[in-house]
Design a protein around this motif. Structure first.
Motif, PDB file in Angstrom:
ATOM      1  N   GLY A 207       0.810  -1.214   0.000  1.00  0.00           N
ATOM      2  CA  GLY A 207       0.000   0.000   0.000  1.00  0.00           C
ATOM      3  C   GLY A 207       0.840   1.259   0.000  1.00  0.00           C
ATOM      4  O   GLY A 207       0.537   2.223  -0.710  1.00  0.00           O
ATOM      5  N   LYS A 208       1.903   1.265   0.778  1.00  0.00           N
ATOM      6  CA  LYS A 208       2.772   2.439   0.848  1.00  0.00           C
ATOM      7  C   LYS A 208       3.416   2.729  -0.505  1.00  0.00           C
ATOM      8  O   LYS A 208       3.519   3.893  -0.922  1.00  0.00           O
ATOM      9  N   LEU A 209       3.853   1.676  -1.196  1.00  0.00           N
ATOM     10  CA  LEU A 209       4.497   1.866  -2.498  1.00  0.00           C
ATOM     11  C   LEU A 209       3.524   2.456  -3.507  1.00  0.00           C
ATOM     12  O   LEU A 209       3.836   3.439  -4.203  1.00  0.00           O
ATOM     13  N   LEU A 210       2.323   1.863  -3.612  1.00  0.00           N
ATOM     14  CA  LEU A 210       1.371   2.333  -4.610  1.00  0.00           C
ATOM     15  C   LEU A 210       0.794   3.693  -4.245  1.00  0.00           C
ATOM     16  O   LEU A 210       0.483   4.499  -5.128  1.00  0.00           O
ATOM     17  N   LEU A 211       0.638   3.951  -2.972  1.00  0.00           N
ATOM     18  CA  LEU A 211       0.176   5.277  -2.538  1.00  0.00           C
ATOM     19  C   LEU A 211       1.189   6.336  -2.936  1.00  0.00           C
ATOM     20  O   LEU A 211       0.831   7.418  -3.431  1.00  0.00           O
ATOM     21  N   LYS A 212       2.450   6.032  -2.765  1.00  0.00           N
ATOM     22  CA  LYS A 212       3.517   6.960  -3.147  1.00  0.00           C
ATOM     23  C   LYS A 212       3.508   7.195  -4.655  1.00  0.00           C
ATOM     24  O   LYS A 212       3.828   8.300  -5.122  1.00  0.00           O
ATOM     25  N   ALA A 213       3.114   6.175  -5.420  1.00  0.00           N
ATOM     26  CA  ALA A 213       3.071   6.303  -6.879  1.00  0.00           C
ATOM     27  C   ALA A 213       1.801   6.987  -7.371  1.00  0.00           C
ATOM     28  O   ALA A 213       1.643   7.206  -8.573  1.00  0.00           O
ATOM     29  N   GLY A 214       0.871   7.306  -6.460  1.00  0.00           N
ATOM     30  CA  GLY A 214      -0.357   7.974  -6.843  1.00  0.00           C
ATOM     31  C   GLY A 214      -1.435   7.049  -7.364  1.00  0.00           C
ATOM     32  O   GLY A 214      -2.381   7.492  -8.017  1.00  0.00           O
ATOM     33  N   TYR A 215      -1.323   5.759  -7.057  1.00  0.00           N
ATOM     34  CA  TYR A 215      -2.285   4.767  -7.538  1.00  0.00           C
ATOM     35  C   TYR A 215      -3.542   4.800  -6.678  1.00  0.00           C
ATOM     36  O   TYR A 215      -3.450   4.858  -5.453  1.00  0.00           O
ATOM     37  N   PRO A 216      -4.766   4.754  -7.292  1.00  0.00           N
ATOM     38  CA  PRO A 216      -5.996   4.762  -6.484  1.00  0.00           C
ATOM     39  C   PRO A 216      -6.142   3.475  -5.693  1.00  0.00           C
ATOM     40  O   PRO A 216      -5.998   2.379  -6.241  1.00  0.00           O
ATOM     41  N   LEU A 217      -6.438   3.589  -4.422  1.00  0.00           N
ATOM     42  CA  LEU A 217      -6.502   2.436  -3.538  1.00  0.00           C
ATOM     43  C   LEU A 217      -7.896   2.233  -2.957  1.00  0.00           C
ATOM     44  O   LEU A 217      -8.048   1.734  -1.839  1.00  0.00           O
ATOM     45  N   ARG A 218      -8.945   2.610  -3.688  1.00  0.00           N
ATOM     46  CA  ARG A 218     -10.300   2.452  -3.207  1.00  0.00           C
ATOM     47  C   ARG A 218     -10.930   1.165  -3.727  1.00  0.00           C
ATOM     48  O   ARG A 218     -10.655   0.714  -4.839  1.00  0.00           O
ATOM     49  N   ARG A 219     -11.787   0.568  -2.898  1.00  0.00           N
ATOM     50  CA  ARG A 219     -12.615  -0.562  -3.303  1.00  0.00           C
ATOM     51  C   ARG A 219     -14.070  -0.201  -3.048  1.00  0.00           C
ATOM     52  O   ARG A 219     -14.430   0.242  -1.960  1.00  0.00           O
ATOM     53  N   PRO A 220     -14.951  -0.377  -4.047  1.00  0.00           N
ATOM     54  CA  PRO A 220     -16.368  -0.109  -3.832  1.00  0.00           C
ATOM     55  C   PRO A 220     -16.992  -1.141  -2.893  1.00  0.00           C
ATOM     56  O   PRO A 220     -16.457  -2.238  -2.722  1.00  0.00           O
ATOM     57  N   ALA A 221     -18.114  -0.791  -2.292  1.00  0.00           N
ATOM     58  CA  ALA A 221     -18.791  -1.691  -1.358  1.00  0.00           C
ATOM     59  C   ALA A 221     -19.194  -2.990  -2.057  1.00  0.00           C
ATOM     60  O   ALA A 221     -19.702  -2.970  -3.184  1.00  0.00           O
ATOM     61  N   ASP A 241     -22.355  -2.949  -4.757  1.00  0.00           N
ATOM     62  CA  ASP A 241     -23.419  -1.977  -4.551  1.00  0.00           C
ATOM     63  C   ASP A 241     -23.388  -0.982  -5.709  1.00  0.00           C
ATOM     64  O   ASP A 241     -22.426  -0.227  -5.873  1.00  0.00           O
ATOM     65  N   GLY A 242     -24.454  -0.983  -6.525  1.00  0.00           N
ATOM     66  CA  GLY A 242     -24.485  -0.128  -7.707  1.00  0.00           C
ATOM     67  C   GLY A 242     -24.465   1.356  -7.417  1.00  0.00           C
ATOM     68  O   GLY A 242     -24.215   2.152  -8.327  1.00  0.00           O
ATOM     69  N   SER A 243     -24.710   1.759  -6.175  1.00  0.00           N
ATOM     70  CA  SER A 243     -24.703   3.182  -5.843  1.00  0.00           C
ATOM     71  C   SER A 243     -23.335   3.684  -5.402  1.00  0.00           C
ATOM     72  O   SER A 243     -23.165   4.883  -5.154  1.00  0.00           O
ATOM     73  N   ASP A 244     -22.352   2.796  -5.317  1.00  0.00           N
ATOM     74  CA  ASP A 244     -21.029   3.215  -4.843  1.00  0.00           C
ATOM     75  C   ASP A 244     -20.326   4.056  -5.906  1.00  0.00           C
ATOM     76  O   ASP A 244     -20.249   3.653  -7.076  1.00  0.00           O
ATOM     77  N   PRO A 245     -19.785   5.221  -5.549  1.00  0.00           N
ATOM     78  CA  PRO A 245     -19.161   6.106  -6.540  1.00  0.00           C
ATOM     79  C   PRO A 245     -17.802   5.644  -7.036  1.00  0.00           C
ATOM     80  O   PRO A 245     -17.251   6.235  -7.970  1.00  0.00           O
ATOM     81  N   HIS A 246     -17.260   4.573  -6.448  1.00  0.00           N
ATOM     82  CA  HIS A 246     -15.905   4.142  -6.814  1.00  0.00           C
ATOM     83  C   HIS A 246     -15.896   2.881  -7.679  1.00  0.00           C
ATOM     84  O   HIS A 246     -14.845   2.236  -7.820  1.00  0.00           O
ATOM     85  N   LEU A 247     -17.020   2.531  -8.293  1.00  0.00           N
ATOM     86  CA  LEU A 247     -17.077   1.317  -9.105  1.00  0.00           C
ATOM     87  C   LEU A 247     -16.054   1.320 -10.236  1.00  0.00           C
ATOM     88  O   LEU A 247     -15.459   0.293 -10.558  1.00  0.00           O
ATOM     89  N   ALA A 248     -15.840   2.491 -10.847  1.00  0.00           N
ATOM     90  CA  ALA A 248     -14.972   2.567 -12.024  1.00  0.00           C
ATOM     91  C   ALA A 248     -13.490   2.561 -11.680  1.00  0.00           C
ATOM     92  O   ALA A 248     -12.655   2.449 -12.587  1.00  0.00           O
TER      93      ALA A 248
END
Length: 287
Positions: A207-221, A241-248
């Motif tokens: 997580g630290k490596l990818l966060l430093k690289a600016g990679y999105p680390l979100r998972r939708p519900a 959950d189809g209403s989650d804003p992070h699906l894409a």
């Protein structure tokens, strides 16, 4: 004077060939062939990036940290594979199914195999924290016929986006995990709480490596499921959950349109209706 053994002529130009020459001949993607291919890609990457000795030591240190961060409750190597898209690619290659069948996704790093068997209608929310969710569904084959006595293994994050094995001191053992069996009509139902999306753990080396690289680390519900029945291919999948804003921008590339559902609100709680469609296991030819 007897000449000594021929000196190796290892160079940037032939490095992967020098490795491959030491391996025995291989057929049908055997281990030697796989190793040779892996080393070829690794050496190509090194030639393209041209790391310094200090930078390469940092790579080794990172891989060492990944190993140290893995234990019986946390699998940092699985997390690395998932976030690099490697797990999703392996699933896609190995689980091609008809369009009407339920697709596979990655299992993820928070699965536990030792979940308790519960009766239909049981509640997997052991602490009762969160908005109630009634899950009901049916397991059937491609012809729409029910598949009785199918094992349904499910697990999920809580309303704060955390799994039980991430908080062993705060959540009850096996919280939001359970195993059920479908009835004679292939149906199942159970109670839980509405899951929450979350950020992929960024407290470890991956997580630290990818966060430093600016990679999105979100998972939708989502809810996790493993569906097992004799004579059928096992399904390992998510329901989102189809209403989650992070699906894409799912960090592990596991969202598929067929797996996005509407969570229906009913009073103070929620309802989720599902259909899982299984494919008969392929018959292997005798060798």
């Amino acid at each position: 004077m007897t000449p000594g053994p021929m000196a190796l002529n290892f160079s940037e130009a032939n490095s992967h060939d020098m490795f491959a020459q030491r391996l025995p001949p291989s057929k049908d993607n055997g281990l030697p062939q796989v190793l040779a291919a892996a080393v070829t890609h690794l050496h190509t990457l090194i030639r393209e990036v041209r790391p310094t000795q200090a930078e390469w030591r940092q790579v080794i240190e990172f891989l060492t940290d990944v190993g140290h961060a893995s234990d019986e409750r946390r699998q940092e190597w699985v997390l690395l594979s998932d976030l690099l898209g490697a797990s999703a690619l392996v699933e896609d290659i190995n689980s091609r199914r008809p369009k009407t069948a339920t697709p596979n996704t990655v299992r993820g790093p928070f699965f536990r195999a030792d979940v308790p068997q519960l009766p239909l209608g049981g509640n997997i929310s052991l602490d009762g924290i969160g908005e109630t969710l009634e899950v009901s569904g049916r397991v059937q084959d491609l012809d729409g016929d029910p598949i009785a006595n199918t094992e349904i293994i499910t697990w999920q994050a809580n309303a704060q986006g955390l799994y039980e094995n991430q908080q062993p001191d705060l959540q009850p053992e096996f919280n939001l995990r359970g195993s059920f069996r479908t009835d004679a009509d292939g149906r199942f139902h159970y109670r839980t709480i509405k899951p929450c999306g979350y950020g992929v753990p960024d407290d470890g080396p991956v997580g630290k490596l990818l966060l430093k690289a600016g990679y999105p680390l979100r998972r939708p519900a989502h809810l996790h499921f493993i569906i097992k029945a004799p004579g059928f291919e096992t399904i390992t999948t998510h329901i989102y959950d189809g209403s989650d804003p992070h699906l894409a921008e799912d960090a592990i590339f596991a969202v598929k349109p067929e797996l996005v559902r509407t969570f229906e609100q009913q009073g103070k709680g929620w309802l989720l209706k599902l259909i899982f469609i299984m494919v008969r296991a392929r018959q292997r030819a005798d060798t």
